[in-house]
Design a protein around this motif. Sequence first.
Motif, PDB file in Angstrom:
ATOM      1  N   MET A  16      60.219  58.747   6.175  1.00  0.00           N
ATOM      2  CA  MET A  16      60.645  57.640   5.299  1.00  0.00           C
ATOM      3  C   MET A  16      60.838  58.085   3.846  1.00  0.00           C
ATOM      4  N   ARG A  17      60.380  59.303   3.510  1.00  0.00           N
ATOM      5  CA  ARG A  17      60.419  59.737   2.119  1.00  0.00           C
ATOM      6  C   ARG A  17      61.821  60.164   1.690  1.00  0.00           C
ATOM      7  N   GLU A  18      62.239  59.663   0.512  1.00  0.00           N
ATOM      8  CA  GLU A  18      63.564  60.013   0.000  1.00  0.00           C
ATOM      9  C   GLU A  18      63.695  61.509  -0.273  1.00  0.00           C
ATOM     10  N   ASP A  19      62.609  62.111  -0.793  1.00  0.00           N
ATOM     11  CA  ASP A  19      62.693  63.518  -1.192  1.00  0.00           C
ATOM     12  C   ASP A  19      62.516  64.495  -0.032  1.00  0.00           C
ATOM     13  N   LEU A  20      61.971  64.047   1.090  1.00  0.00           N
ATOM     14  CA  LEU A  20      61.666  64.962   2.188  1.00  0.00           C
ATOM     15  C   LEU A  20      62.313  64.578   3.509  1.00  0.00           C
ATOM     16  N   GLY A  21      62.630  63.301   3.652  1.00  0.00           N
ATOM     17  CA  GLY A  21      63.029  62.734   4.947  1.00  0.00           C
ATOM     18  C   GLY A  21      64.130  63.494   5.657  1.00  0.00           C
ATOM     19  N   ASN A  22      65.245  63.759   4.957  1.00  0.00           N
ATOM     20  CA  ASN A  22      66.390  64.379   5.632  1.00  0.00           C
ATOM     21  C   ASN A  22      66.073  65.774   6.147  1.00  0.00           C
ATOM     22  N   GLU A  23      65.468  66.568   5.276  1.00  0.00           N
ATOM     23  CA  GLU A  23      65.152  67.945   5.687  1.00  0.00           C
ATOM     24  C   GLU A  23      64.138  67.968   6.817  1.00  0.00           C
ATOM     25  N   PHE A  24      63.168  67.070   6.729  1.00  0.00           N
ATOM     26  CA  PHE A  24      62.119  67.016   7.748  1.00  0.00           C
ATOM     27  C   PHE A  24      62.704  66.572   9.091  1.00  0.00           C
ATOM     28  N   ARG A  25      63.649  65.619   9.041  1.00  0.00           N
ATOM     29  CA  ARG A  25      64.311  65.155  10.262  1.00  0.00           C
ATOM     30  C   ARG A  25      65.066  66.315  10.930  1.00  0.00           C
ATOM     31  N   SER A  26      65.814  67.093  10.106  1.00  0.00           N
ATOM     32  CA  SER A  26      66.546  68.244  10.677  1.00  0.00           C
ATOM     33  C   SER A  26      65.569  69.232  11.294  1.00  0.00           C
ATOM     34  N   TYR A  27      64.442  69.437  10.630  1.00  0.00           N
ATOM     35  CA  TYR A  27      63.445  70.364  11.165  1.00  0.00           C
ATOM     36  C   TYR A  27      62.949  69.878  12.522  1.00  0.00           C
ATOM     37  N   LEU A  28      62.601  68.576  12.603  1.00  0.00           N
ATOM     38  CA  LEU A  28      62.082  68.044  13.866  1.00  0.00           C
ATOM     39  C   LEU A  28      63.137  68.164  14.960  1.00  0.00           C
ATOM     40  N   SER A  37      65.404  70.414  15.182  1.00  0.00           N
ATOM     41  CA  SER A  37      65.550  71.818  15.564  1.00  0.00           C
ATOM     42  C   SER A  37      64.471  72.264  16.552  1.00  0.00           C
ATOM     43  N   LEU A  38      63.454  71.448  16.737  1.00  0.00           N
ATOM     44  CA  LEU A  38      62.389  71.833  17.683  1.00  0.00           C
ATOM     45  C   LEU A  38      62.805  71.624  19.140  1.00  0.00           C
ATOM     46  N   HIS A  39      63.895  70.834  19.350  1.00  0.00           N
ATOM     47  CA  HIS A  39      64.409  70.570  20.700  1.00  0.00           C
ATOM     48  C   HIS A  39      63.293  70.258  21.686  1.00  0.00           C
ATOM     49  N   LEU A  40      62.499  69.278  21.343  1.00  0.00           N
ATOM     50  CA  LEU A  40      61.385  68.920  22.228  1.00  0.00           C
ATOM     51  C   LEU A  40      61.945  68.296  23.501  1.00  0.00           C
ATOM     52  N   ALA A  41      61.348  68.646  24.617  1.00  0.00           N
ATOM     53  CA  ALA A  41      61.842  68.125  25.899  1.00  0.00           C
ATOM     54  C   ALA A  41      61.513  66.651  26.019  1.00  0.00           C
ATOM     55  N   LYS A  97      50.818  60.722  13.841  1.00  0.00           N
ATOM     56  CA  LYS A  97      51.983  59.826  13.940  1.00  0.00           C
ATOM     57  C   LYS A  97      52.337  59.278  12.559  1.00  0.00           C
ATOM     58  N   ALA A  98      51.327  58.862  11.821  1.00  0.00           N
ATOM     59  CA  ALA A  98      51.573  58.304  10.484  1.00  0.00           C
ATOM     60  C   ALA A  98      52.184  59.368   9.573  1.00  0.00           C
ATOM     61  N   THR A  99      51.668  60.582   9.672  1.00  0.00           N
ATOM     62  CA  THR A  99      52.178  61.656   8.816  1.00  0.00           C
ATOM     63  C   THR A  99      53.666  61.879   9.064  1.00  0.00           C
ATOM     64  N   VAL A 100      54.049  61.974  10.359  1.00  0.00           N
ATOM     65  CA  VAL A 100      55.455  62.217  10.693  1.00  0.00           C
ATOM     66  C   VAL A 100      56.323  61.056  10.197  1.00  0.00           C
ATOM     67  N   GLU A 101      55.886  59.834  10.477  1.00  0.00           N
ATOM     68  CA  GLU A 101      56.749  58.691  10.132  1.00  0.00           C
ATOM     69  C   GLU A 101      56.828  58.470   8.620  1.00  0.00           C
ATOM     70  N   PHE A 102      55.721  58.689   7.907  1.00  0.00           N
ATOM     71  CA  PHE A 102      55.768  58.526   6.451  1.00  0.00           C
ATOM     72  C   PHE A 102      56.625  59.626   5.817  1.00  0.00           C
ATOM     73  N   ALA A 103      56.565  60.841   6.388  1.00  0.00           N
ATOM     74  CA  ALA A 103      57.402  61.925   5.860  1.00  0.00           C
ATOM     75  C   ALA A 103      58.885  61.608   6.090  1.00  0.00           C
TER      76      ALA A 103
END
Length: 293
Positions: free
Chosen positions: A275-287, A289-293, A267-273
């Motif tokens: 929050m990161r300026e350099d990774l946050g946006n891309e990581f959010r789009s990736y998550l 794209s997983l279309h979790l139910a 949980k910490a890994t996902v939330e800290f990622a």
Amino acid sequence: MRKQTVRKAVYPAAGLGTRFLPATKAMPKEMLPLVDKPLIQYAVEEAVDSGIEHIIIITGRGKSAIEDHFDVSFELESLLEEKHAGERLTVVRDISEMADVAYVRQKKALGLGHAVLRAKDLVGREPFAVVLADDVIASSVPCLKQLITVYEQQQASVIALMEVPKDRISAYGVVDAEAVNGSPGVFRIKRLVEKPKADAAPSNLAIIGRYVLAPEIFETIERTGPGANGEIQLTDALNNLLEQKPVYGLKFEGTRYDAGDKLGFLKATVEFALMREDLGNEFRSYLQSLHLA
Ligand code: G1P
């Protein structure tokens, strides 16, 4: 009397990290990275941001990676210099320049109280902080700074508190406490119990790994026998300290992650990622794209 400020922080880091095997078989759990930074660095940065000047890490066998992490890495620095990798060089240099770090060995893992007692000579007769690096706290004001503010008002020990559901309470130290009028979030502690059974827990207020302690705690630990799990518990020593001195608790503002636990760490890994300026946006789009139910 001159009010004493808190200058030193103690980091117990000699534990075996059995909750995170096999990753922690040959690597200290304090070195597990959240995104790209080890847990212990987050915890040291929190202290530095809270005004702490001296870091005391209690280590044991197999923990030398922690010492190397806060040391100067000559080879790495010259390589980055040669490659003109200025930004990375700054990241590496900042770690060794962050604070004055001292190390003490805890030869046997006899409990949190025992670990803190190992810092007695380096701390001396002044108030000090204790930080457990596997409790990672994201907050706008560093959690330790929130505790130091209460210490300065009350001139007495203060511990971090959080409400925990009943089915999880037996994993924590738990307090019996009453709210202090006019000080939101501050409690006067009446009793502390380490890892009580859910039915015997005095409340749902659990101790989280941030403490600001009066130096009298050292003598109190010395006269505290083994408690839960046969270990010398800091919680029991604090309960004994109550005979002499008041102890306060603060329901701090912020989000706490139990990064010593596999699910808490994820949980910490996902939330800290995120929050990161350099990774946050891309990581959010990736998550997304997983279309979790
Ligand atoms: C330690 C303390 C406990 C506290 C907890 C918070 O327990 O002994 O009082 O509630 O940290 O993380 P541990 O998690 O090391 O068993």
